[in-house]
Motif scaffolding. Structure first.
Motif, PDB file in Angstrom:
ATOM      1  N   GLY A 111       0.668  -1.237  -0.050  1.00 29.82           N
ATOM      2  CA  GLY A 111      -0.029  -0.065  -0.067  1.00 29.82           C
ATOM      3  C   GLY A 111       0.788   1.272   0.055  1.00 29.82           C
ATOM      4  O   GLY A 111       1.800   1.395  -0.855  1.00 29.82           O
ATOM      5  N   ALA A 112       0.519   2.125   0.828  1.00 30.92           N
ATOM      6  CA  ALA A 112       1.233   3.383   1.079  1.00 30.92           C
ATOM      7  C   ALA A 112       2.922   3.320   1.227  1.00 30.92           C
ATOM      8  O   ALA A 112       3.412   3.988   1.034  1.00 30.92           O
ATOM      9  CB  ALA A 112       0.662   4.399   2.418  1.00 30.92           C
ATOM     10  N   GLN A 113       3.134   2.229   1.469  1.00 30.70           N
ATOM     11  CA  GLN A 113       4.656   1.906   1.539  1.00 30.70           C
ATOM     12  C   GLN A 113       5.483   1.895   0.385  1.00 30.70           C
ATOM     13  O   GLN A 113       6.620   1.951   0.334  1.00 30.70           O
ATOM     14  CB  GLN A 113       4.851   0.530   2.331  1.00 30.70           C
ATOM     15  CG  GLN A 113       4.586   0.379   3.704  1.00 30.70           C
ATOM     16  CD  GLN A 113       4.813  -1.151   4.326  1.00 30.70           C
ATOM     17  OE1 GLN A 113       5.373  -2.178   3.540  1.00 30.70           O
ATOM     18  NE2 GLN A 113       4.598  -1.317   5.485  1.00 30.70           N
ATOM     19  N   ILE A 114       4.831   1.864  -0.602  1.00 30.09           N
ATOM     20  CA  ILE A 114       5.179   1.615  -1.927  1.00 30.09           C
ATOM     21  C   ILE A 114       5.438   3.083  -2.549  1.00 30.09           C
ATOM     22  O   ILE A 114       4.686   3.745  -2.936  1.00 30.09           O
ATOM     23  CB  ILE A 114       4.168   0.717  -3.133  1.00 30.09           C
ATOM     24  CG1 ILE A 114       3.682  -0.432  -2.251  1.00 30.09           C
ATOM     25  CG2 ILE A 114       4.791   0.603  -4.527  1.00 30.09           C
ATOM     26  CD1 ILE A 114       2.884  -1.198  -3.119  1.00 30.09           C
ATOM     27  N   HIS A 118       2.875   4.600 -14.259  1.00 30.97           N
ATOM     28  CA  HIS A 118       3.452   5.868 -13.693  1.00 30.97           C
ATOM     29  C   HIS A 118       2.455   6.934 -13.107  1.00 30.97           C
ATOM     30  O   HIS A 118       3.033   7.731 -12.060  1.00 30.97           O
ATOM     31  CB  HIS A 118       4.134   6.799 -14.875  1.00 30.97           C
ATOM     32  CG  HIS A 118       5.534   6.072 -15.270  1.00 30.97           C
ATOM     33  ND1 HIS A 118       6.650   6.817 -15.634  1.00 30.97           N
ATOM     34  CD2 HIS A 118       6.099   4.840 -15.149  1.00 30.97           C
ATOM     35  CE1 HIS A 118       7.387   6.078 -15.999  1.00 30.97           C
ATOM     36  NE2 HIS A 118       7.263   4.884 -15.630  1.00 30.97           N
ATOM     37  N   VAL A 119       1.408   6.619 -13.247  1.00 33.12           N
ATOM     38  CA  VAL A 119       0.434   7.594 -12.640  1.00 33.12           C
ATOM     39  C   VAL A 119      -0.852   6.720 -12.049  1.00 33.12           C
ATOM     40  O   VAL A 119      -0.903   7.029 -10.694  1.00 33.12           O
ATOM     41  CB  VAL A 119      -0.300   8.575 -13.712  1.00 33.12           C
ATOM     42  CG1 VAL A 119      -1.292   9.541 -13.117  1.00 33.12           C
ATOM     43  CG2 VAL A 119       0.634   9.478 -14.484  1.00 33.12           C
ATOM     44  N   ASP A 120      -1.620   5.912 -12.703  1.00 32.59           N
ATOM     45  CA  ASP A 120      -2.640   5.291 -12.183  1.00 32.59           C
ATOM     46  C   ASP A 120      -2.404   4.343 -10.903  1.00 32.59           C
ATOM     47  O   ASP A 120      -3.265   4.387  -9.957  1.00 32.59           O
ATOM     48  CB  ASP A 120      -3.439   4.779 -13.243  1.00 32.59           C
ATOM     49  CG  ASP A 120      -4.016   5.560 -14.401  1.00 32.59           C
ATOM     50  OD1 ASP A 120      -4.943   6.444 -13.925  1.00 32.59           O
ATOM     51  OD2 ASP A 120      -3.179   5.752 -15.451  1.00 32.59           O
ATOM     52  N   ALA A 121      -1.529   3.407 -11.135  1.00 28.28           N
ATOM     53  CA  ALA A 121      -1.095   2.736 -10.006  1.00 28.28           C
ATOM     54  C   ALA A 121      -0.729   3.349  -8.791  1.00 28.28           C
ATOM     55  O   ALA A 121      -0.944   2.578  -7.740  1.00 28.28           O
ATOM     56  CB  ALA A 121       0.180   1.709 -10.608  1.00 28.28           C
ATOM     57  N   HIS A 139      -4.382  -1.072  -2.886  1.00 27.55           N
ATOM     58  CA  HIS A 139      -4.591  -2.566  -3.027  1.00 27.55           C
ATOM     59  C   HIS A 139      -3.486  -3.147  -3.413  1.00 27.55           C
ATOM     60  O   HIS A 139      -3.463  -4.327  -3.712  1.00 27.55           O
ATOM     61  CB  HIS A 139      -5.768  -2.534  -4.182  1.00 27.55           C
ATOM     62  CG  HIS A 139      -7.186  -1.925  -3.692  1.00 27.55           C
ATOM     63  ND1 HIS A 139      -8.044  -2.470  -2.769  1.00 27.55           N
ATOM     64  CD2 HIS A 139      -7.745  -0.968  -4.170  1.00 27.55           C
ATOM     65  CE1 HIS A 139      -9.134  -1.538  -2.556  1.00 27.55           C
ATOM     66  NE2 HIS A 139      -8.737  -0.717  -3.731  1.00 27.55           N
ATOM     67  N   LEU A 140      -2.447  -2.592  -3.757  1.00 24.12           N
ATOM     68  CA  LEU A 140      -1.362  -3.438  -4.160  1.00 24.12           C
ATOM     69  C   LEU A 140      -0.235  -3.784  -3.012  1.00 24.12           C
ATOM     70  O   LEU A 140       0.005  -3.353  -2.153  1.00 24.12           O
ATOM     71  CB  LEU A 140      -0.357  -2.726  -5.186  1.00 24.12           C
ATOM     72  CG  LEU A 140      -1.312  -1.727  -6.312  1.00 24.12           C
ATOM     73  CD1 LEU A 140      -0.606  -0.880  -7.132  1.00 24.12           C
ATOM     74  CD2 LEU A 140      -1.964  -2.985  -7.208  1.00 24.12           C
ATOM     75  N   VAL A 141       0.315  -5.013  -3.434  1.00 25.47           N
ATOM     76  CA  VAL A 141       1.337  -5.654  -2.914  1.00 25.47           C
ATOM     77  C   VAL A 141       2.505  -5.927  -3.813  1.00 25.47           C
ATOM     78  O   VAL A 141       2.434  -6.660  -4.821  1.00 25.47           O
ATOM     79  CB  VAL A 141       1.019  -6.901  -1.965  1.00 25.47           C
ATOM     80  CG1 VAL A 141       2.213  -7.272  -1.047  1.00 25.47           C
ATOM     81  CG2 VAL A 141      -0.166  -6.582  -1.194  1.00 25.47           C
ATOM     82  N   LEU A 142       3.604  -5.291  -3.525  1.00 25.19           N
ATOM     83  CA  LEU A 142       5.017  -5.811  -4.318  1.00 25.19           C
ATOM     84  C   LEU A 142       5.954  -6.548  -3.528  1.00 25.19           C
ATOM     85  O   LEU A 142       6.083  -6.240  -2.385  1.00 25.19           O
ATOM     86  CB  LEU A 142       5.834  -4.493  -4.750  1.00 25.19           C
ATOM     87  CG  LEU A 142       4.981  -3.275  -5.574  1.00 25.19           C
ATOM     88  CD1 LEU A 142       5.945  -2.210  -5.947  1.00 25.19           C
ATOM     89  CD2 LEU A 142       4.684  -4.098  -6.816  1.00 25.19           C
ATOM     90  N   PHE A 143       6.288  -7.673  -4.174  1.00 24.37           N
ATOM     91  CA  PHE A 143       7.395  -8.478  -3.574  1.00 24.37           C
ATOM     92  C   PHE A 143       8.668  -8.313  -4.367  1.00 24.37           C
ATOM     93  O   PHE A 143       8.952  -8.770  -5.420  1.00 24.37           O
ATOM     94  CB  PHE A 143       6.891  -9.859  -3.638  1.00 24.37           C
ATOM     95  CG  PHE A 143       5.597 -10.397  -2.814  1.00 24.37           C
ATOM     96  CD1 PHE A 143       5.722 -10.631  -1.368  1.00 24.37           C
ATOM     97  CD2 PHE A 143       4.278 -10.072  -3.492  1.00 24.37           C
ATOM     98  CE1 PHE A 143       4.667 -10.782  -0.971  1.00 24.37           C
ATOM     99  CE2 PHE A 143       3.214 -10.367  -2.612  1.00 24.37           C
ATOM    100  CZ  PHE A 143       3.403 -10.846  -1.341  1.00 24.37           C
ATOM    101  N   SER A 144       9.531  -7.532  -3.548  1.00 20.62           N
ATOM    102  CA  SER A 144      10.784  -7.185  -4.069  1.00 20.62           C
ATOM    103  C   SER A 144      12.011  -8.162  -3.731  1.00 20.62           C
ATOM    104  O   SER A 144      12.249  -8.421  -2.497  1.00 20.62           O
ATOM    105  CB  SER A 144      11.184  -5.818  -3.553  1.00 20.62           C
ATOM    106  OG  SER A 144      12.683  -5.412  -3.905  1.00 20.62           O
ATOM    107  N   ALA A 145      12.577  -9.060  -4.729  1.00 21.01           N
ATOM    108  CA  ALA A 145      13.690  -9.615  -4.506  1.00 21.01           C
ATOM    109  C   ALA A 145      15.080  -8.773  -4.896  1.00 21.01           C
ATOM    110  O   ALA A 145      15.179  -7.968  -5.650  1.00 21.01           O
ATOM    111  CB  ALA A 145      13.660 -10.965  -5.656  1.00 21.01           C
TER     112      ALA A 145
END
Length: 392
Positions: free
Chosen positions: A217-220, A253-256, A262-268
């Motif tokens: 979420g807001a962490q991204i 760049h804008v909409d996401a 609602h988003l979760v990124l899994f960063s390797a």
């Protein structure tokens, strides 16, 4: 029903956001929210030049919106993940023009839950039947061969079937949380050989100096979503003409950024999670998680499994997620704990002969699909005895 008014819309902006959101509700799937569908249109991802013409149907009682159906006029079958090319081939053999067709779904999102969004104070079955009549009339007037509702909500499905829709079963993968307390608890359900395989695959990622960190979420940061576009585009390019690159750079760049709740990124990464060598993007709503996209700058064995399956499952268990849908395709998902599940699509064909032909074929095809699903799940590498939870 005489006081009702139907309208067709070529863009989400023609329908008030607050009125749409009042029908989908705060607990509705993010893929059918006004901001999500509008983002796809605004970013140039889902637009006529890409073969997706928004053609949404709304129903009004005076100035009050009481029902909406997200619909798209399409000139191809890409981005649906319900593969009807055999239908198109059959239509061609019969001298019928298969395209354009009308499709009801959240574009490029094979996510169960399509329905007409109807005010709960109204008669849902009655309005479903009325809207299907309006769709039939529209298709006949515009010489549209068919209307197809994909990944339908099982609760809405009986209303549409009662109004004459034909049901076609396909399959998709799903991980379900059986009350696991940690990843090892989940592994206990596999047979010994597959437990060793999964542990070996996970150890290989650590041996490569990588770890995976979820960003929620807001962490991204915005820069990470832009980085995700790089991974997404790069992964699609590896498949050449079959790369299925649907989302524009503008979307990331804008909409996401506006959708990131609602988003979760899994960063390797090796060190800073904000400097990833690979990433996957998932979508979360309540106790449900959906896998969508991934990409990597380096070819590292088993990295795809870790970033797209194991790390999200581990995070889902910690978050109390009940179900994880990893997206379409991939028999390799089965051996990693994703069971095959039936998914229904509903269809209406305007040519009477074609309609009769398909409806005669569908019962046998659907029975065969259920047999195939049962056979696939019977081959999964699970223990055939009940195991107690609490292996952590």
């Amino acid at each position: 029903m005489a006081e009702l008014q139907a309208r067709w819309h070529r863009a989400m902006t023609e329908i008030p956001q607050e009125a749409w959101q009042a029908l989908t509700g705060p607990a509705g799937l993010p893929f059918y929210s006004w901001p999500w569908l509008h983002a796809l249109e605004r970013s140039g991802s889902i637009v006529p030049r890409q073969g997706w013409q928004p053609c949404h149907l709304s129903l009004w009682r005076q100035d009050r919106l009481i029902a909406v159906a997200p619909l798209y006029l399409k000139g191809h079958s890409y981005g649906e993940f319900v593969f009807d090319q055999s239908f198109a081939q059959l239509a061609g053999q019969l001298g019928l023009r298969y395209y354009p067709k009308l499709v009801g779904m959240s574009p490029i999102s094979p996510v169960q839950g399509y329905r007409f969004h109807i005010d709960p104070a109204e008669d849902g079955a009655e309005l479903t039947a009325l809207m299907l009549e309006l769709i039939d009339r529209f298709c006949l007037e515009q010489q549209i061969f068919s209307c197809n509702f994909l990944y339908v909500d099982p609760l809405w499905q009986p209303w549409a079937e009662a109004a004459g829709c034909a049901t076609w079963l396909n399959q998709q993968s799903l991980w379900s949380n059986a009350g696991f307390s940690c990843f090892e608890d989940y592994l206990a359900g596999f047979n010994a050989n597959q437990r060793r395989n999964i542990r070996r695959e996970r150890r290989s990622i650590a041996a490569a100096g990588l770890q995976v960190t979820p960003l929620v979420g807001a962490q991204i940061p915005a820069a990470m979503l832009q980085r995700m576009h790089h991974f997404y585009a790069q992964h699609c390019s590896r498949w050449g003409a079959w790369g299925s690159k649907y989302l524009s750079e503008e979307f990331f760049h804008v909409d996401a950024i506006e959708l990131r709740e609602h988003l979760v990124l899994f960063s390797a990464h090796r060190g800073d999670p904000l400097e990833p060598v690979a990433m996957s993007l998932c979508v979360r709503q309540g106790d449900a998680l959906w896998g969508r996209y991934w990409g990597s700058d380096q070819e590292i064995e088993n990295l795809h499994f870790e970033v797209c399956y194991y790390a999200p499952i581990e995070w889902a268990i910690a978050q109390g997620i009940r179900g994880f849908d990893p997206g379409a395709g991939g028999s390799h998902k089965r051996r990693r704990g994703f069971l095959a599940q039936p998914r229904a699509s509903l269809h209406r064909w305007q040519d009477p002969g074609f309609d009769r032909l398909l409806r005669r074929w569908l019962p046998e095809a659907n029975a065969q699909m259920l047999e195939e699903i049962a056979a696939e799940n019977a081959e999964l590498p699970f223990n055939r005895r009940e195991l107690p939870l609490g292996a952590c």
